[in-house]
Design a protein around this motif. Structure first.
Motif, PDB file in Angstrom:
ATOM      1  N   ASP A 241       0.741  -0.989   0.085  1.00 42.08           N
ATOM      2  CA  ASP A 241       0.222  -0.065   0.128  1.00 42.08           C
ATOM      3  C   ASP A 241       0.816   1.216   0.071  1.00 42.08           C
ATOM      4  N   MET A 242       2.004   1.174   0.721  1.00 40.32           N
ATOM      5  CA  MET A 242       2.892   2.291   0.847  1.00 40.32           C
ATOM      6  C   MET A 242       3.435   2.753  -0.514  1.00 40.32           C
ATOM      7  N   ASN A 243       3.789   1.758  -1.188  1.00 44.37           N
ATOM      8  CA  ASN A 243       4.215   2.107  -2.414  1.00 44.37           C
ATOM      9  C   ASN A 243       3.173   2.317  -3.692  1.00 44.37           C
ATOM     10  N   ARG A 244       2.099   1.722  -3.338  1.00 40.87           N
ATOM     11  CA  ARG A 244       0.935   2.104  -4.263  1.00 40.87           C
ATOM     12  C   ARG A 244       0.597   3.493  -4.397  1.00 40.87           C
ATOM     13  N   ALA A 245       0.737   4.074  -2.951  1.00 41.51           N
ATOM     14  CA  ALA A 245       0.319   5.456  -2.860  1.00 41.51           C
ATOM     15  C   ALA A 245       1.303   6.475  -3.500  1.00 41.51           C
ATOM     16  N   LEU A 246       2.408   5.826  -3.711  1.00 43.35           N
ATOM     17  CA  LEU A 246       3.642   6.600  -4.332  1.00 43.35           C
ATOM     18  C   LEU A 246       3.131   6.543  -5.919  1.00 43.35           C
ATOM     19  N   LYS A 270      -6.561   8.758  -4.945  1.00 40.88           N
ATOM     20  CA  LYS A 270      -6.190   7.217  -4.804  1.00 40.88           C
ATOM     21  C   LYS A 270      -5.159   7.138  -3.944  1.00 40.88           C
ATOM     22  N   ALA A 271      -4.005   7.998  -4.416  1.00 43.11           N
ATOM     23  CA  ALA A 271      -2.485   7.930  -3.383  1.00 43.11           C
ATOM     24  C   ALA A 271      -3.054   8.249  -2.076  1.00 43.11           C
ATOM     25  N   VAL A 272      -3.862   9.331  -1.823  1.00 42.00           N
ATOM     26  CA  VAL A 272      -4.179   9.724  -0.450  1.00 42.00           C
ATOM     27  C   VAL A 272      -5.006   8.469   0.378  1.00 42.00           C
ATOM     28  N   GLU A 273      -5.890   7.665  -0.262  1.00 42.64           N
ATOM     29  CA  GLU A 273      -6.625   6.676   0.210  1.00 42.64           C
ATOM     30  C   GLU A 273      -5.612   5.708   0.825  1.00 42.64           C
ATOM     31  N   PHE A 274      -4.455   5.263  -0.032  1.00 42.32           N
ATOM     32  CA  PHE A 274      -3.415   4.496   0.428  1.00 42.32           C
ATOM     33  C   PHE A 274      -2.539   4.869   1.349  1.00 42.32           C
ATOM     34  N   ASN A 275      -2.379   6.058   1.481  1.00 40.81           N
ATOM     35  CA  ASN A 275      -1.448   6.995   2.518  1.00 40.81           C
ATOM     36  C   ASN A 275      -2.254   8.313   2.837  1.00 40.81           C
ATOM     37  N   PRO A 276      -2.630   8.453   3.923  1.00 32.43           N
ATOM     38  CA  PRO A 276      -3.393   9.775   4.211  1.00 32.43           C
ATOM     39  C   PRO A 276      -2.348  10.656   4.751  1.00 32.43           C
ATOM     40  N   TYR A 277      -1.150  10.373   5.203  1.00 30.08           N
ATOM     41  CA  TYR A 277      -0.179  11.230   5.509  1.00 30.08           C
ATOM     42  C   TYR A 277       0.513  11.996   4.405  1.00 30.08           C
ATOM     43  N   ILE A 278       0.462  11.366   3.005  1.00 32.71           N
ATOM     44  CA  ILE A 278       1.205  11.761   2.065  1.00 32.71           C
ATOM     45  C   ILE A 278       1.057  13.225   1.532  1.00 32.71           C
ATOM     46  N   THR A 279       1.730  13.864   1.174  1.00 38.01           N
ATOM     47  CA  THR A 279       1.465  15.505   0.867  1.00 38.01           C
ATOM     48  C   THR A 279       1.247  15.786  -0.479  1.00 38.01           C
ATOM     49  N   THR A 280       2.212  15.369  -1.286  1.00 40.39           N
ATOM     50  CA  THR A 280       2.435  15.846  -2.714  1.00 40.39           C
ATOM     51  C   THR A 280       1.085  15.711  -3.524  1.00 40.39           C
ATOM     52  N   PRO A 281       0.467  14.555  -3.182  1.00 40.68           N
ATOM     53  CA  PRO A 281      -0.902  14.677  -3.958  1.00 40.68           C
ATOM     54  C   PRO A 281      -1.717  15.871  -3.805  1.00 40.68           C
ATOM     55  N   HIS A 282      -1.805  16.513  -2.968  1.00 42.09           N
ATOM     56  CA  HIS A 282      -2.544  17.786  -2.585  1.00 42.09           C
ATOM     57  C   HIS A 282      -2.272  19.061  -3.671  1.00 42.09           C
ATOM     58  N   ILE A 283      -0.626  19.018  -3.757  1.00 42.23           N
ATOM     59  CA  ILE A 283      -0.113  19.811  -4.965  1.00 42.23           C
ATOM     60  C   ILE A 283      -0.428  19.676  -6.268  1.00 42.23           C
ATOM     61  N   VAL A 284      -0.189  18.151  -6.629  1.00 41.81           N
ATOM     62  CA  VAL A 284      -0.760  17.918  -8.026  1.00 41.81           C
ATOM     63  C   VAL A 284      -1.932  18.042  -8.206  1.00 41.81           C
ATOM     64  N   SER A 285      -3.059  17.664  -7.407  1.00 41.48           N
ATOM     65  CA  SER A 285      -4.495  18.051  -7.463  1.00 41.48           C
ATOM     66  C   SER A 285      -4.716  19.412  -7.595  1.00 41.48           C
ATOM     67  N   ALA A 286      -4.017  20.311  -6.619  1.00 40.89           N
ATOM     68  CA  ALA A 286      -4.302  21.799  -7.143  1.00 40.89           C
ATOM     69  C   ALA A 286      -3.666  22.150  -8.267  1.00 40.89           C
ATOM     70  N   GLN A 287      -2.530  21.790  -8.700  1.00 38.07           N
ATOM     71  CA  GLN A 287      -2.026  22.231 -10.116  1.00 38.07           C
ATOM     72  C   GLN A 287      -3.447  22.007 -11.136  1.00 38.07           C
ATOM     73  N   ALA A 288      -3.684  20.779 -11.014  1.00 42.88           N
ATOM     74  CA  ALA A 288      -4.756  20.171 -12.088  1.00 42.88           C
ATOM     75  C   ALA A 288      -5.733  20.951 -11.924  1.00 42.88           C
ATOM     76  N   GLY A 289      -6.462  21.138 -10.694  1.00 43.11           N
ATOM     77  CA  GLY A 289      -7.650  22.008 -10.794  1.00 43.11           C
ATOM     78  C   GLY A 289      -7.384  23.446 -11.282  1.00 43.11           C
TER      79      GLY A 289
END
Length: 625
Positions: A241-246, A270-289
């Motif tokens: 799961d940890m690597n799946r988040a990445l 999906k990344a945040v689902e597998f690891n709620p502590y991961i931070t970068t997905p928020h930035i990528v989603s923000a850029q996509a938005g």
């Protein structure tokens, strides 16, 4: 070499290298007083790598490269005599504070190995200056502990088989090898892909191989290939799961580069689902938005990111890459999102935060300028754009913005000099030419205005209109008429064109033609109150009372609180001798302004004309009170 004296615990540094003359000296220099021996396995260097290693007294061994990192790593381990082994690459460094931590770790009991935290310089420009990940690089020198895997080699499996544990540590190692220019220079990505393809042939169901292939293609900016392998890896069940988040995080990043914004946002979720502590997905989603103009999404994600990184007690997972916050980037993007939703207050707060992070660029001052404009703070806007100019004196666009502010404040002489500065930088800057032309136009220097407008008139309706008006103002009515008629022929229809043509025809003495144009302006469907009023005045003067009445009524419907159209409408009815309609119009005016004495005097006169002496005396008396 250093010697850990208290319990005579020996520490061996084991390295594999190839053509590392630019890094090796700094690496060994950083740990020479920590380790008791340095083992260097060279896999075919053609530079001074071996010589540098020997200068430090390292034990150098030569090994023929066979596209297998584990094989080379294990070769280095077999020569080590220390109780503990520290594994470093040539582009890694350890500072004094972290060397003390390592000394304390190897004095302890019960752990076969420790994760070290690698702080990698990324030079990404947006995700932060560094990323963090953890690898087990400090472990006891035991026969059963060895590396596995041709690439992205690891000792985790062998430690587990040996019945040991790998514990967390707070040791930090600085890593320079993922800086983009170095990565390209060494061609690591292509090398890794070659090795991974061999691994894939041997183990086609291994999801981690697809993950690493996606990473390698991402580093080469081959985003379609990266997406292909991330997608295949996501279907495999043998990824932790940890690597799946990445995987989902990096999958989303690749999709972002391909402008597949909705898919990128879903992948990051999906990344945040597998690891709620991961931070970068928020930035990528923000850029996509942001790129898809979903600014509310950008605001939501970045505020979530800031909240997450401020949680001091968050437990970081060793398998996950954590980005050190690049606050200037985050606050800039957040501020832009607020700016695009007209939330100028929060936008300004974000941009000022960027400056507080010592990132006072001309671009930030330009964004603050836009924010001040949004708040109608012209003084603040002027201050910010001047600061942008002080930092970057060669940006014509900044001078254009400053000139526009000055022009809007009727500071035409100052604006003229600023627009000329812009043109000195970029003589073909159309906005600067337009700005200078408008300055001359507003200063009634129409010949100079014409000179500027002529340069940029091609396919520019606004400039052609200004050009026509400028020609008209210096008496060149034929030139003005030609411009407006050409606009009409091109299919552009505007109420003011007909009014303008009427005015030109009137100046030329063609009254009948003028009245025809004024009539077209009067009966325009969606015109402006001002133009209906002006047209009504022209038609009233021409004695076309019915047309004038239509125009005035249009103006009144659009601006019912404005008195002038009603006054002129009443005057038109009087000229038609329709006194009853005139009385109704003046009565309507009293509803707008019950105390208007002029209206009351006019009503007194009208009631007198129709013989209603009682009401005439009433309004006459009220007009004198």
């Amino acid at each position: 070499m250093g010697y850990i004296k208290d319990k005579k615990i020996l520490l061996s540094l084991c390295m594999i290298v190839k053509d590392e003359e630019s890094h090796l000296r700094s690496c060994i220099e950083s740990v020479k007083d920590l380790v008791d021996e340095v083992i260097v396995v060279d896999t075919g260097s053609k530079d001074n790598t071996v010589k540098i290693a020997q200068e430090f007294g390292a034990k150098v061994y030569h090994y023929k490269w066979n596209d297998d990192f584990s094989s080379a790593r294990n070769e280095s381990l077999k020569y080590a005599v220390g109780d503990w082994i520290l594994v470093l690459d040539a582009d890694e460094r350890i500072d004094e504070k972290n060397k003390i931590k390592i000394k304390d770790l190897i004095k302890g009991k019960g752990n076969l190995a420790y994760y070290l935290n690698f702080k990698s310089r990324m030079n990404t420009g947006c995700m932060g200056d560094y990323v963090y990940n953890a690898h087990p690089r400090l472990f006891q020198n035991r026969r059963g502990i060895f590396y596995q895997g041709r690439i992205h080699e690891e000792i985790i499996s062998s430690v587990k088989i040996a019945g040991g544990t790998i514990s967390l540590s707070d040791v930090e190692v600085e890593h320079f090898g993922y800086e983009e220019h170095l990565y390209k220079q060494k061609n690591k990505a292509k090398r890794n892909i070659k090795i991974l393809m061999k691994e894939l042939n041997n183990d086609p169901d291994n999801g981690m191989i697809y993950f690493y292939l996606g990473e390698s293609y991402s580093l080469l900016h081959q985003w379609r290939k990266a997406v292909e392998y991330y997608k295949k890896g996501a279907k495999k069940e043998n990824i932790p799961d940890m690597n799946r988040a990445l995987l989902y995080q990096n999958f989303g990043t690749a999709l972002l580069h391909l402008k597949r914004y909705d898919e990128a946002i879903k992948s990051e979720a999906k990344a945040v689902e597998f690891n709620p502590y991961i931070t970068t997905p928020h930035i990528v989603s923000a850029q996509a938005g942001f790129e898809s103009k979903n600014y509310d999404k950008t605001i939501w994600e970045l505020n979530g990111y800031l909240e997450k990184i401020n949680q001091k007690n968050i437990k970081k997972n060793n398998y996950i890459i954590f980005h050190e916050p690049n606050l200037p980037f985050v606050y800039t993007l957040l501020g832009k999102a607020y700016l695009n939703t007209n939330n100028f207050h929060d936008a300004e707060k974000c941009f000022l935060k960027v400056i507080s992070e010592n990132e006072a660029s001309d671009g930030i001052f330009y964004l603050l300028y836009k924010t001040a404009l949004g708040k109608n703070n012209l003084e603040g806007a002027e201050e910010y754009i001047k600061k942008a100019i002080n930092i970057n004196k060669n940006c014509a666009g900044y001078y254009v913005e400053l000139g526009s502010i000055l022009g809007n404040q009727k500071r035409f002489s100052e604006a003229e000099g600023i627009f000329k500065n812009a043109l000195n930088i970029d003589s073909r800057n159309k906005e600067a030419v337009k700005g200078l032309g408008l300055v001359y136009f507003n200063k009634n220097e129409y010949k100079k205005a014409i000179s500027e407008f002529e340069k940029i008139k091609e396919n520019n309706v606004e400039i052609l209109e200004l050009l026509a008006e400028s020609y008209s103002n210096i008496g060149q009515v034929n030139d003005a008429q030609k411009i407006i008629e050409s606009l009409l022929k091109s299919g552009i229809r505007k109420q003011n064109y007909y009014y303008f043509l009427g005015r030109i025809s009137e100046i030329s003495g063609e009254k009948e033609k003028a009245n025809e144009f004024y009539g077209q302006a009067a009966y325009w469907e969606d015109g402006s109150s001002e133009l209906y009023f002006m047209t009504g005045n022209k038609l009233l003067n021409a004695g076309l009372f019915d047309d004038a009445i239509y125009a005035y009524n249009k103006s009144i419907r659009l601006t019912p609180q404005v008195k002038e159209p009603r006054m002129n409408l009443a005057l038109t009815y009087i000229k038609k001798e329709d006194f009853q309609k005139a009385i109704e119009t003046y009565s309507g005016l009293l509803k707008v302004d019950p105390l208007d004495k002029k209206v009351k005097r006019n009503l007194a006169a009208l009631y007198g004309k129709i013989g209603d002496i009682r009401k005439s005396e009433k309004y006459l008396l009220e007009s004198k009170e």
